[in-house]
Every structure is written in C-alpha cells, then in structure tokens.
Design a protein around this motif. Structure first.
Motif, short mmCIF file in Angstrom:
data_model
loop_
_atom_site.label_atom_id
_atom_site.label_comp_id
_atom_site.label_asym_id
_atom_site.label_seq_id
_atom_site.Cartn_x
_atom_site.Cartn_y
_atom_site.Cartn_z
N GLY A 171 -7.16 35.54 0.97
CA GLY A 171 -7.31 34.75 -0.24
C GLY A 171 -7.09 35.61 -1.47
O GLY A 171 -7.38 36.82 -1.47
N TYR A 172 -6.60 35.01 -2.53
CA TYR A 172 -6.18 35.76 -3.71
C TYR A 172 -6.86 35.23 -4.97
O TYR A 172 -7.40 34.13 -5.00
CB TYR A 172 -4.65 35.68 -3.86
N GLU A 173 -6.79 36.04 -6.01
CA GLU A 173 -7.45 35.71 -7.27
C GLU A 173 -6.84 34.48 -7.93
O GLU A 173 -7.53 33.76 -8.66
CB GLU A 173 -7.37 36.92 -8.22
N ASP A 174 -5.57 34.22 -7.69
CA ASP A 174 -4.94 33.04 -8.31
C ASP A 174 -5.19 31.76 -7.53
O ASP A 174 -4.63 30.71 -7.86
CB ASP A 174 -3.44 33.27 -8.48
N GLY A 175 -6.02 31.82 -6.50
CA GLY A 175 -6.38 30.63 -5.72
C GLY A 175 -5.51 30.36 -4.52
O GLY A 175 -5.77 29.41 -3.77
N THR A 176 -4.48 31.16 -4.29
CA THR A 176 -3.61 30.93 -3.14
C THR A 176 -4.24 31.47 -1.87
O THR A 176 -5.07 32.40 -1.88
CB THR A 176 -2.23 31.57 -3.33
N ILE A 177 -3.82 30.88 -0.75
CA ILE A 177 -4.26 31.29 0.58
C ILE A 177 -3.01 31.56 1.40
O ILE A 177 -2.09 30.73 1.43
CB ILE A 177 -5.09 30.18 1.26
N ARG A 178 -2.96 32.71 2.04
CA ARG A 178 -1.83 33.04 2.89
C ARG A 178 -2.31 33.36 4.30
O ARG A 178 -3.30 34.09 4.47
CB ARG A 178 -1.04 34.24 2.34
N CYS A 205 -1.65 39.61 -8.09
CA CYS A 205 -3.07 39.51 -8.44
C CYS A 205 -3.87 39.99 -7.25
O CYS A 205 -3.35 40.09 -6.13
CB CYS A 205 -3.43 38.07 -8.82
N PRO A 206 -5.15 40.33 -7.44
CA PRO A 206 -5.95 40.91 -6.35
C PRO A 206 -6.03 40.04 -5.10
O PRO A 206 -6.13 38.81 -5.19
CB PRO A 206 -7.32 41.10 -6.98
N ALA A 207 -5.97 40.70 -3.93
CA ALA A 207 -6.27 40.06 -2.65
C ALA A 207 -7.78 40.14 -2.46
O ALA A 207 -8.31 41.14 -2.00
CB ALA A 207 -5.54 40.76 -1.51
N GLY A 257 -4.15 24.92 -2.51
CA GLY A 257 -5.01 26.08 -2.57
C GLY A 257 -6.23 25.81 -3.43
O GLY A 257 -6.67 24.67 -3.57
N HIS A 258 -6.78 26.89 -4.00
CA HIS A 258 -7.93 26.76 -4.88
C HIS A 258 -7.50 26.90 -6.33
O HIS A 258 -6.42 27.42 -6.63
CB HIS A 258 -8.97 27.82 -4.55
N GLN A 259 -8.36 26.45 -7.22
CA GLN A 259 -8.10 26.53 -8.66
C GLN A 259 -8.81 27.73 -9.30
O GLN A 259 -8.88 27.82 -10.52
CB GLN A 259 -8.54 25.24 -9.34
N GLY A 260 -9.32 28.62 -8.49
CA GLY A 260 -9.97 29.83 -8.97
C GLY A 260 -9.93 30.88 -7.88
O GLY A 260 -9.52 30.62 -6.74
N PRO A 261 -10.35 32.11 -8.18
CA PRO A 261 -10.33 33.18 -7.18
C PRO A 261 -11.12 32.83 -5.93
O PRO A 261 -12.20 32.24 -6.01
CB PRO A 261 -10.97 34.37 -7.92
#
Length: 414
Positions: free
Chosen positions: A235-242, A218-220, A260-264
């Motif tokens: 940060g990514y569209e699926d709410g993850t953080i790397r 999914c988009p970065a 992480g987050h529950q949204g982009p």
C-alpha cells in the motif's frame, strides 16, 4: 468453535466496494481471522538456496542487568497501577518501537527502539543474548527469519542489518531509502522492505541478490507477503494498492482512484489462503479485495476455502474495536477502549482478538460476543507494539516507558 455456514457463493454475489463504518477516525490495523500455516509448496522458496546453520548454542551469558523478574512496586506515574508481567526487559533507554518473536521456538524476542538500539533476548528470564549494533537512527523494524536462524533490524534512515542468531555475527547489511516497513518471506531467507521513495526491495540473504519493485513516486507505507509466498501486497501514500509477482517482478493488479483509497494506507492483511486482502487507510475506510482478480468483492468466492469464521477486525484511534461479519457485510460488535488502539492480533484458530492501546493495557476480546475476557497491565506509558506466541501462552509488549514486558496469558477456557 462452530463453523459458520459456508456453502460457496453464486457468481453474481454483489460486490463489496468499501467497508466504511466509523466517522473520520484513522484505521490502525486490519486482520483476517484464523491465519493458518502457509501451504508448503512454493516456487519462489524452492529457488532459494538452502541455509544450513548450526543449532543455537546454549551458552551461559552473564546477566546484563537489563531485566526484572518481579513486578516493581511503588512506581509513580500517570499510569500507576499493578504490574501483571512475568519478565521486564529494561535495557532500552528510550521508547521501544517494535518486537518480534522467533517463529521456530518462540523463546527469543528482538526489540528495537528510539535509542538506535536493537537487542535479542530470552523470554523466560529476560537474559540478553546480543545487541544488534551499528544503527544510527531509531530502530523501527525487527524480525526473525522463517526458521529463526537469522534476525533482521531496520532503522528510519534505511539501514538494514542481518545477524546469524547462533553465532551472533552480522552477515549482511544494506542502506536503502528511508524505511517504512520490513518483512521476511514465510519460507525462504528472503527479506522485503518498503521505502519512502516508493520502492519495495527484495533481497536474498546473505548473498544480497536483489530485486526492486518500483511503485508510484510516494512512500510504500505498508506491505505483506501473501501466504503462497509468490505475491506481496503493498500500500502507498497516494492510496494505491499493488499486488506484486515476486518472481517476475511485475505488478499483477493495481488498484487506484475509486478502487484504491483516498488517503495513505496504514495496514494490509490477508486471510489464511491469501485469496482475500483487507486494507486500512487514513481515509477511514477498509477495503476487501479479491487477490486473484484484483477487484473489490464479497468474501464468498466460488470454490475458495474460507476461514472457519468469516470475521474481520478493525482498530481505530478513538479506541473502538469493530468486528465485522464478512458473510453479511455488517458490523457485528463495537468494543470500546479508553484510548486509541495501536495494534490488534487474532489468536490463531479462535475468535479471540488481542488489542494494545495508548493507555498501556493489553486486552483480550471474544469476537463472537464482543465481551472483554481479561486485560493485562504493567506499562507506565503507551504500548507501541506487541507479539503473541504461537500457543497463545505469552504476550510480549513494547512501550514508551522504555521497557518490554512478557505477560503470561491465562484464560478460563484453556
């Protein structure tokens, strides 16, 4: 400015999982107070080859009739009013999406817009230096390298181009996936970009050496190189953080699910030493992350240097600027705008927050009191981006009215 009490935290400080204070409004920008100069030591930067460019030539350029020195009067529009700007750059023929100032001298700006064009121009008089030609889609990212010798522009299709400022010649280009964001390394000729396929790219310019950091499918959506120059947070569209190790090319920490987050994600920021990361998302939450452990945490880290005032600012689409006190994890002030906030910036070393919004106005706020210090007007449409000079004497804005403007910032306490 007096410092807050910062005597070091106990190891059992209760963790701060989420800052969630504001209904269902999307978070636009999150910035930590008092971003200072990065530590000069950096392994990654030392590995990069020295770039030795000649000093920029002072050439006499003809006026391209792309600027106006005096405020224009009699403009009829939905935002009709006074023009407080000193210089107006008017060569763009559509909305101007982005602006960046050269970090070495703060005398040049680069702007990019919906007209598929990017221009490098002089702040003092609006003189065009050169066009960054060759884009075939809206230019949404533009910026100067750490030493102001290079300027990069990127369009929505993923075409990135780099020019050498003194010679005005293109020295590098690359076609990646659809572009989400772009940023220069703070101390090396290294360019990073995030794309819609989830990848984060890193190139050494101009030789083109490349690394790819593969994220989820999914988009970065946003990214930032941390002050140490060795890590980046994406940060990514699926709410993850790397959090990525730029030298090794592997993720140091991955925050997903409830971590992480529950949204982009829409924005990421770091404090002065890079020990804390603050993220914002369309899920209406801001998260504070310990960059060393990868865990959501209180701001008081044992042994870690802290900003002189532990404040954070968050802007919302309903026009609310929220100032949070990280030491108590509480909302300190709410500063209301007439329309949605597009971006905010801290003035380095002070408690002054600059905001720009959809009503076309730049505002200065005292974060200690929540008081509006002053505002600057002149655009006839929404402001889409802005930049602040290092000495906080100039604000440069871009707008949907096809113009970029330079405002001279005056404050009573200067």
């Amino acid at each position: 400015m007096e410092s807050e009490s910062e005597s070091g935290a106990a190891a059992d400080t209760p963790p701060l999982e989420t800052l969630s204070f504001h209904g269902d409004e999307e978070i636009i920008e999150v910035v930590e107070l008092d971003p200072g100069p990065p530590d000069p030591a950096d392994d990654l930067a030392q590995e990069m080859e020295d770039v030795d460019f000649e000093e920029e030539e002072e050439e006499e350029e003809g006026n391209e009739e792309g600027w106006v020195l005096e405020p224009q009067e009699g403009v009829v529009s939905s935002m009709e009013g006074p023009d407080d700007s000193e210089v107006t750059f008017a060569l763009h023929s559509a909305s101007v999406f982005c602006v960046s100032l050269d970090p070495k001298t703060n005398t040049l700006a680069v702007t990019g817009g919906e007209d598929d064009k990017a221009f490098v121009w002089r702040l003092s008089d609006g003189e065009l230096l050169f066009e960054c030609a060759g884009h075939k889609d809206s230019v949404t990212c533009a910026g100067f390298s750490h030493d102001s010798t290079l300027v990069a522009t990127g369009d929505m299709s993923g075409l990135l181009k780099v020019w050498q400022v003194d010679t005005k010649e293109e020295v590098w280009s690359f076609e990646a996936g659809d572009l989400e964001w772009m940023e220069w390394h703070p101390r090396a000729p290294v360019l990073l970009a995030g794309t819609a396929d989830g990848n984060t790219w890193m190139w050494k310019v101009p030789n083109g050496d490349c690394k790819t950091f593969q994220g989820p499918n999914c988009p970065a959506t946003c990214g930032r190189v941390l002050p140490d120059g060795k890590r980046a947070v994406v940060g990514y569209e699926d709410g993850t953080i790397r959090i990525w190790d730029l030298k090794q090319g592997n993720p140091i920490h991955v925050l997903k699910g409830t971590e992480g987050h529950q949204g982009p994600l829409t924005c990421v920021a770091a404090n002065q030493d890079g020990s804390l990361i603050l993220t914002g998302s369309v899920d209406c939450q801001a998260k504070l992350v310990n960059a060393t452990t990868g865990k959501a945490t209180s701001h008081k880290l044992p042994g870690a240097p802290l900003p002189r005032m532990p404040l954070a600012a968050v802007g919302y689409l309903d026009g609310t600027l929220a100032i949070y006190d990280l030491s108590t994890q509480t909302l300190r002030h709410q500063c209301q705008h007439q329309s949605g906030i597009v971006q905010l910036l801290w003035e380095a070393g002070t408690a002054v927050v600059y905001t720009c919004s959809l009503d076309g106005v730049v505002r200065l706020w005292d974060a200690r009191t929540g008081r509006l210090l002053t505002d600057y007007r002149g655009h006839t449409a929404e402001i889409l981006d802005f930049a602040l000079s290092k000495d906080a004497s100039l604000v440069v804005t871009t707008s949907g009215d096809h113009k970029a403007k330079v405002f001279c910032v005056q404050r009573p306490d200067r």
